[in-house]
Design a protein around this motif. Structure first.
Motif, PDB file in Angstrom:
ATOM      1  N   GLU A   1     -62.458 -24.553   9.926  1.00  0.00           N
ATOM      2  CA  GLU A   1     -62.897 -24.096  11.236  1.00  0.00           C
ATOM      3  C   GLU A   1     -64.393 -23.752  11.208  1.00  0.00           C
ATOM      4  O   GLU A   1     -65.129 -24.040  12.161  1.00  0.00           O
ATOM      5  N   GLN A   2     -64.838 -23.138  10.107  1.00  0.00           N
ATOM      6  CA  GLN A   2     -66.253 -22.790   9.975  1.00  0.00           C
ATOM      7  C   GLN A   2     -67.113 -24.050   9.975  1.00  0.00           C
ATOM      8  O   GLN A   2     -68.170 -24.101  10.637  1.00  0.00           O
ATOM      9  N   GLN A   3     -66.695 -25.086   9.248  1.00  0.00           N
ATOM     10  CA  GLN A   3     -67.450 -26.348   9.222  1.00  0.00           C
ATOM     11  C   GLN A   3     -67.540 -26.955  10.610  1.00  0.00           C
ATOM     12  O   GLN A   3     -68.584 -27.452  11.028  1.00  0.00           O
ATOM     13  N   LYS A   4     -66.441 -26.903  11.317  1.00  0.00           N
ATOM     14  CA  LYS A   4     -66.404 -27.465  12.672  1.00  0.00           C
ATOM     15  C   LYS A   4     -67.313 -26.687  13.617  1.00  0.00           C
ATOM     16  O   LYS A   4     -68.125 -27.274  14.363  1.00  0.00           O
ATOM     17  N   ASP A   5     -67.215 -25.345  13.601  1.00  0.00           N
ATOM     18  CA  ASP A   5     -68.013 -24.519  14.505  1.00  0.00           C
ATOM     19  C   ASP A   5     -69.494 -24.530  14.138  1.00  0.00           C
ATOM     20  O   ASP A   5     -70.370 -24.463  15.015  1.00  0.00           O
ATOM     21  N   ALA A   6     -69.797 -24.616  12.830  1.00  0.00           N
ATOM     22  CA  ALA A   6     -71.191 -24.598  12.384  1.00  0.00           C
ATOM     23  C   ALA A   6     -71.907 -25.911  12.627  1.00  0.00           C
ATOM     24  O   ALA A   6     -73.137 -25.991  12.479  1.00  0.00           O
ATOM     25  N   SER A   7     -71.151 -26.949  13.003  1.00  0.00           N
ATOM     26  CA  SER A   7     -71.776 -28.254  13.261  1.00  0.00           C
ATOM     27  C   SER A   7     -72.433 -28.319  14.639  1.00  0.00           C
ATOM     28  O   SER A   7     -73.155 -29.270  14.941  1.00  0.00           O
ATOM     29  N   HIS A   8     -72.165 -27.337  15.491  1.00  0.00           N
ATOM     30  CA  HIS A   8     -72.763 -27.311  16.828  1.00  0.00           C
ATOM     31  C   HIS A   8     -74.249 -26.930  16.720  1.00  0.00           C
ATOM     32  O   HIS A   8     -74.640 -26.144  15.858  1.00  0.00           O
ATOM     33  N   LEU A   9     -75.003 -27.475  17.647  1.00  0.00           N
ATOM     34  CA  LEU A   9     -76.444 -27.180  17.671  1.00  0.00           C
ATOM     35  C   LEU A   9     -76.678 -25.692  17.932  1.00  0.00           C
ATOM     36  O   LEU A   9     -75.986 -25.065  18.738  1.00  0.00           O
ATOM     37  N   GLY A  10     -77.677 -25.149  17.266  1.00  0.00           N
ATOM     38  CA  GLY A  10     -78.069 -23.768  17.495  1.00  0.00           C
ATOM     39  C   GLY A  10     -77.281 -22.740  16.716  1.00  0.00           C
ATOM     40  O   GLY A  10     -77.475 -21.534  16.925  1.00  0.00           O
ATOM     41  N   THR A  11     -76.368 -23.195  15.857  1.00  0.00           N
ATOM     42  CA  THR A  11     -75.600 -22.250  15.059  1.00  0.00           C
ATOM     43  C   THR A  11     -76.175 -22.169  13.641  1.00  0.00           C
ATOM     44  O   THR A  11     -76.804 -23.105  13.162  1.00  0.00           O
ATOM     45  N   ASP A  12     -75.932 -21.072  12.986  1.00  0.00           N
ATOM     46  CA  ASP A  12     -76.415 -20.867  11.618  1.00  0.00           C
ATOM     47  C   ASP A  12     -75.236 -21.082  10.667  1.00  0.00           C
ATOM     48  O   ASP A  12     -74.300 -20.260  10.633  1.00  0.00           O
ATOM     49  N   PRO A  13     -75.218 -22.158   9.905  1.00  0.00           N
ATOM     50  CA  PRO A  13     -74.088 -22.445   9.009  1.00  0.00           C
ATOM     51  C   PRO A  13     -73.939 -21.432   7.883  1.00  0.00           C
ATOM     52  O   PRO A  13     -72.930 -21.431   7.188  1.00  0.00           O
ATOM     53  N   ARG A  14     -74.932 -20.565   7.699  1.00  0.00           N
ATOM     54  CA  ARG A  14     -74.860 -19.563   6.635  1.00  0.00           C
ATOM     55  C   ARG A  14     -74.133 -18.295   7.083  1.00  0.00           C
ATOM     56  O   ARG A  14     -73.970 -17.359   6.319  1.00  0.00           O
ATOM     57  N   GLU A  15     -73.712 -18.288   8.363  1.00  0.00           N
ATOM     58  CA  GLU A  15     -72.991 -17.138   8.896  1.00  0.00           C
ATOM     59  C   GLU A  15     -71.640 -17.573   9.441  1.00  0.00           C
ATOM     60  O   GLU A  15     -71.485 -18.692   9.927  1.00  0.00           O
ATOM     61  N   TRP A  16     -70.676 -16.690   9.351  1.00  0.00           N
ATOM     62  CA  TRP A  16     -69.365 -16.973   9.932  1.00  0.00           C
ATOM     63  C   TRP A  16     -69.499 -17.059  11.446  1.00  0.00           C
ATOM     64  O   TRP A  16     -70.112 -16.211  12.079  1.00  0.00           O
ATOM     65  N   GLN A  17     -68.902 -18.105  12.001  1.00  0.00           N
ATOM     66  CA  GLN A  17     -68.996 -18.320  13.443  1.00  0.00           C
ATOM     67  C   GLN A  17     -67.835 -17.707  14.215  1.00  0.00           C
ATOM     68  O   GLN A  17     -67.854 -17.644  15.437  1.00  0.00           O
ATOM     69  N   GLY A  18     -66.824 -17.285  13.501  1.00  0.00           N
ATOM     70  CA  GLY A  18     -65.667 -16.698  14.174  1.00  0.00           C
ATOM     71  C   GLY A  18     -64.896 -15.787  13.243  1.00  0.00           C
ATOM     72  O   GLY A  18     -65.245 -15.621  12.076  1.00  0.00           O
ATOM     73  N   GLU A  19     -63.845 -15.178  13.776  1.00  0.00           N
ATOM     74  CA  GLU A  19     -62.948 -14.351  12.979  1.00  0.00           C
ATOM     75  C   GLU A  19     -61.629 -15.103  12.876  1.00  0.00           C
ATOM     76  O   GLU A  19     -60.746 -14.982  13.718  1.00  0.00           O
ATOM     77  N   TYR A  20     -61.491 -15.900  11.819  1.00  0.00           N
ATOM     78  CA  TYR A  20     -60.382 -16.835  11.687  1.00  0.00           C
ATOM     79  C   TYR A  20     -59.151 -16.195  11.037  1.00  0.00           C
ATOM     80  O   TYR A  20     -59.270 -15.318  10.167  1.00  0.00           O
ATOM     81  N   ASN A  21     -57.971 -16.667  11.440  1.00  0.00           N
ATOM     82  CA  ASN A  21     -56.685 -16.263  10.833  1.00  0.00           C
ATOM     83  C   ASN A  21     -56.478 -14.746  10.842  1.00  0.00           C
ATOM     84  O   ASN A  21     -55.888 -14.181   9.919  1.00  0.00           O
ATOM     85  N   GLY A  22     -56.984 -14.100  11.890  1.00  0.00           N
ATOM     86  CA  GLY A  22     -56.802 -12.651  11.984  1.00  0.00           C
ATOM     87  C   GLY A  22     -57.713 -11.856  11.079  1.00  0.00           C
ATOM     88  O   GLY A  22     -57.567 -10.640  10.955  1.00  0.00           O
ATOM     89  N   CYS A  23     -58.672 -12.521  10.415  1.00  0.00           N
ATOM     90  CA  CYS A  23     -59.613 -11.825   9.532  1.00  0.00           C
ATOM     91  C   CYS A  23     -60.765 -11.247  10.356  1.00  0.00           C
ATOM     92  O   CYS A  23     -61.245 -11.894  11.290  1.00  0.00           O
ATOM     93  N   LYS A  24     -61.230 -10.074   9.988  1.00  0.00           N
ATOM     94  CA  LYS A  24     -62.289  -9.402  10.726  1.00  0.00           C
ATOM     95  C   LYS A  24     -63.632  -9.562  10.008  1.00  0.00           C
ATOM     96  O   LYS A  24     -63.713  -9.437   8.786  1.00  0.00           O
TER      97      LYS A  24
END
Length: 280
Positions: free
Chosen positions: A191-214
């Motif tokens: 999910e991180q790879q998918k979300d970080a592929s969008h323009l304007g995002t920083d791939p070095r940071e988590w783009q979401g809180e996946y699988n209930g993780c905070k």
């Protein structure tokens, strides 16, 4: 008249040797799962048939010149001998305390003798069922022994749970956690790879809180029982014990390839080995 504890103990060892030979023969003839069941049936028939026969004794008792009688000195029926054999389970569950109480009994009775209303006597002796009769009734004399036996049986069960069941439960729990951590790691990384592929995002940071993780900082997600740490090349999952010690780490590379497992603990290395040995 009544057989001593040591005569009976030696007879028990002889019978145990007979069963060991039978077990070896069965193991050569039958599959592993069938052997214990067949052996149980043989043990039942061995004691029930021999001790209700005119011989009134198992092989061990024959050698030690002792025999089994009912409380009046008569031969047991097949079903009385069966009851006696089954009552030995109570003795076994008390760490054989139920056997050695015979050393303090005027009639040398074990717990299973008392339960099955039987006795073991020396052959060719005059049997007097009233010799050494205790003042208390049979029910009263059984009370203290029964209470102690139940306590010992409970102790045995608790120790069995502690030595066998609890470690097995903990091992199963750790494997379930490994499966959960592995699934959460792979899903979050994708999910991180998918979300970080969008323009304007920083791939070095988590783009979401996946699988209930905070998210607790840009590079770390805190999950139930583990953490997900993001770096430039992939994601590392740090699995923790209930005491918050790190058991093992899993590394998922964005470049592909198998998940890598590493641990500095024996438990963690055991878990890592299950991933290494898993069929590809």
């Amino acid at each position: 008249m009544y057989a001593s504890v040591w005569k009976r103990f030696v007879a028990f060892l002889i019978d145990a040797a007979v069963f060991a030979v039978i077990y070896w023969i069965l193991s050569q003839m039958l599959s592993g799962a069938t052997v214990p069941l067949v052996l149980l049936v043989i043990i039942w028939l061995y004691y029930a048939l021999l001790e209700s026969s005119p011989i009134q004794a198992s092989v061990g008792k024959i050698i030690m010149n002792i025999k089994v009688v009912d409380r009046r000195g008569r031969r047991l029926t097949f079903w009385q001998a069966t009851e006696r054999m089954l009552s030995k389970l109570i003795t076994n569950l008390t760490f054989y305390f139920g056997f050695f109480i015979a050393a303090f009994d005027k009639k040398k009775r074990t717990l299973h003798d008392r339960v099955s209303h039987s006795a073991v006597i020396v052959k060719n002796t005059d049997f007097d069922p009233y010799a050494g009769e205790e003042e208390e009734t049979e029910e009263e004399s059984l009370t203290l022994i029964t209470v102690v036996s139940i306590l010992l049986a409970l102790t045995f069960v608790i120790m069995l749970l502690g030595l066998v069941a609890l470690p097995q439960y903990q091992r199963t729990e750790r494997h379930i956690q490994l499966s959960r951590v592995l699934t959460g790691l792979e899903q979050a990384a994708r999910e991180q790879q998918k979300d970080a592929s969008h323009l304007g995002t920083d791939p070095r940071e988590w783009q979401g809180e996946y699988n209930g993780c905070k998210k607790i900082n840009p590079q770390k997600l805190i999950c139930k029982g583990y953490e997900l740490v993001l770096d430039a090349g992939g994601v590392t999952a740090l699995a923790r014990s209930k005491g918050m010690d790190i058991l093992y780490s899993l590394y998922y590379s964005f470049d592909g390839g198998p998940v890598m497992c590493h641990s500095d603990t024996a438990v963690g290395r055991e878990l890592c080995s299950t991933l290494t040995d898993a069929p590809k």
